[in-house]
Motif scaffolding. Structure first.
Motif, PDB file in Angstrom:
ATOM      1  N   THR A   1       0.820  -1.212   0.000  1.00 26.58           N
ATOM      2  CA  THR A   1       0.000   0.000   0.000  1.00 26.58           C
ATOM      3  C   THR A   1       0.857   1.267   0.000  1.00 26.58           C
ATOM      4  OG1 THR A   1      -0.228  -0.179   2.410  1.00 26.58           O
ATOM      5  CG2 THR A   1      -2.046  -1.023   1.061  1.00 26.58           C
TER       6      THR A   1
ATOM      7  N   SER B   1      -2.407   2.828   3.845  1.00 25.01           N
ATOM      8  CA  SER B   1      -2.254   3.508   2.555  1.00 25.01           C
ATOM      9  C   SER B   1      -1.856   4.970   2.754  1.00 25.01           C
ATOM     10  CB  SER B   1      -3.559   3.431   1.760  1.00 25.01           C
ATOM     11  OG  SER B   1      -3.874   2.102   1.383  1.00 25.01           O
TER      12      SER B   1
ATOM     13  N   PRO C   1       5.148  -6.426  -1.564  1.00 24.67           N
ATOM     14  CA  PRO C   1       3.727  -6.665  -1.838  1.00 24.67           C
ATOM     15  C   PRO C   1       3.243  -7.944  -1.155  1.00 24.67           C
ATOM     16  CG  PRO C   1       4.957  -6.222  -3.861  1.00 24.67           C
ATOM     17  CD  PRO C   1       5.954  -6.493  -2.778  1.00 24.67           C
TER      18      PRO C   1
ATOM     19  N   ASP D   1       1.268  -7.142  -8.023  1.00 21.44           N
ATOM     20  CA  ASP D   1       0.034  -7.918  -8.021  1.00 21.44           C
ATOM     21  C   ASP D   1       0.216  -9.300  -7.431  1.00 21.44           C
ATOM     22  OD1 ASP D   1       1.555  -9.051  -9.966  1.00 21.44           O
ATOM     23  OD2 ASP D   1       0.054  -8.927 -11.578  1.00 21.44           O
TER      24      ASP D   1
ATOM     25  N   VAL E   1       0.675   1.372  -3.937  1.00 22.68           N
ATOM     26  CA  VAL E   1      -0.675   1.345  -4.505  1.00 22.68           C
ATOM     27  C   VAL E   1      -1.679   1.396  -3.358  1.00 22.68           C
ATOM     28  CG1 VAL E   1      -2.339   0.077  -5.906  1.00 22.68           C
ATOM     29  CG2 VAL E   1       0.101  -0.028  -6.468  1.00 22.68           C
ATOM     30  N   PRO E   2      -2.320   2.548  -3.110  1.00 21.29           N
ATOM     31  CA  PRO E   2      -3.283   2.644  -2.004  1.00 21.29           C
ATOM     32  C   PRO E   2      -4.466   1.720  -2.229  1.00 21.29           C
ATOM     33  CG  PRO E   2      -3.381   4.605  -3.397  1.00 21.29           C
ATOM     34  CD  PRO E   2      -2.207   3.806  -3.867  1.00 21.29           C
ATOM     35  N   ARG E   3      -4.945   1.118  -1.126  1.00 20.77           N
ATOM     36  CA  ARG E   3      -6.069   0.194  -1.187  1.00 20.77           C
ATOM     37  C   ARG E   3      -7.221   0.769  -0.357  1.00 20.77           C
ATOM     38  NH1 ARG E   3      -4.775  -3.574  -5.175  1.00 20.77           N
ATOM     39  NH2 ARG E   3      -2.610  -4.283  -4.888  1.00 20.77           N
ATOM     40  N   PRO E   4      -8.422   0.866  -0.928  1.00 19.12           N
ATOM     41  CA  PRO E   4      -9.531   1.470  -0.182  1.00 19.12           C
ATOM     42  C   PRO E   4      -9.927   0.708   1.064  1.00 19.12           C
ATOM     43  CG  PRO E   4     -10.303   0.495  -2.244  1.00 19.12           C
ATOM     44  CD  PRO E   4      -8.806   0.492  -2.297  1.00 19.12           C
ATOM     45  N   GLU E   5      -9.593  -0.582   1.140  1.00 21.59           N
ATOM     46  CA  GLU E   5      -9.928  -1.354   2.331  1.00 21.59           C
ATOM     47  C   GLU E   5      -8.827  -1.284   3.389  1.00 21.59           C
ATOM     48  OE1 GLU E   5      -7.723  -4.230  -0.389  1.00 21.59           O
ATOM     49  OE2 GLU E   5      -9.063  -2.496  -0.568  1.00 21.59           O
ATOM     50  N   ARG E   6      -7.749  -0.598   3.082  1.00 25.81           N
ATOM     51  CA  ARG E   6      -6.628  -0.460   4.020  1.00 25.81           C
ATOM     52  C   ARG E   6      -6.211   1.005   4.078  1.00 25.81           C
ATOM     53  NH1 ARG E   6      -2.948  -5.545   1.801  1.00 25.81           N
ATOM     54  NH2 ARG E   6      -4.543  -7.159   2.081  1.00 25.81           N
TER      55      ARG E   6
END
Length: 218
Positions: A138, A150, A180, A217, A141-146
């Motif tokens: 994160t 992030s 990752p 990924d 790559v920011p994650r909306p669930e974290r």
């Protein structure tokens, strides 16, 4: 060297790797019993190490621990900041209020700044040094669930990049390793020993700021 957030996985592996090169290692974490176990294991492998108790969310504790480490083992030439974030930092973004960000910011901004400010004068006296930031995916790559990690990792990343640009001319290299996903035993790139080798290489090669342990990924 000093490893902030040292545990039996990555921290112990990095301590073994740098210890083989002659570094005395200061291990900083909250759990005295766990620290003592790692120090004993390192001693069995011929590595000089000592444990220092501190909570990274308490800057005074962290700076005191690093000061004690320098007094006991010598100037900190390599600093690794790699504590594992708390699970409660990883709330969905729409469920994250401003108070929910206090912990992540203390953990990933105040802690690194306090640690760097404590060891930087010694590195400058030596005329050399390495600062290694280790973060999860994160950070890139920011994650909306974290949301917590992030946001806080982004701030830590920016701080590290600023240090990289500012300190390069003084012989002090600053680098970030983004890992990752999870650290996985037996994984070709994300096994603790493989990551420790990568961090050793970053210390030795001194090229660039951000590096990736594996594909984002993965």
């Amino acid at each position: 060297m000093a490893i902030v957030g040292a545990g039996p996985g990555l921290g112990a592996a990095v301590a073994h790797r740098f210890g083989r090169e002659g570094f005395a290692v200061a291990l900083v974490a909250r759990d005295r019993e766990r620290l003592d176990a790692i120090v004993g294991e390192l001693a069995d492998g011929g590595v000089t190490a000592r444990g220092f108790v501190a909570d990274v969310r308490r800057p005074e504790e962290l700076t005191a621990a690093l000061g004690a480490a320098a007094s006991a083992l010598g100037t900190v030439e390599v600093l690794q900041y790699s504590p594992v974030p708390h699970r409660d930092f990883m709330r969905p973004v729409l469920d994250t209020g401003h108070r929910d960000l206090i912990g992540p910011i203390e953990f990933s901004v105040y802690g690194p700044v306090a640690a760097v400010q404590q060891v930087l004068p010694g590195m400058r006296r030596l005329g050399r040094g390495t600062i290694l930031f280790v973060n999860g995916g994160t950070a890139a790559v920011p994650r909306p669930e974290r949301a917590g990690t992030s946001i806080a990792f982004a701030a830590e990343s920016a701080y590290g990049h600023l240090l990289h640009d500012r300190l390069a001319g003084e012989g002090i290299h600053v680098a970030q390793l983004v890992i990752p996903g999870a650290i996985v035993a037996g994984h070709a790139r994300k096994d603790p020993a493989a990551l420790a080798e990568t961090l050793w290489r970053l210390h030795r090669e001194r090229r660039g700021y951000r590096h990736y342990a594996d594909d984002l990924d993965s």
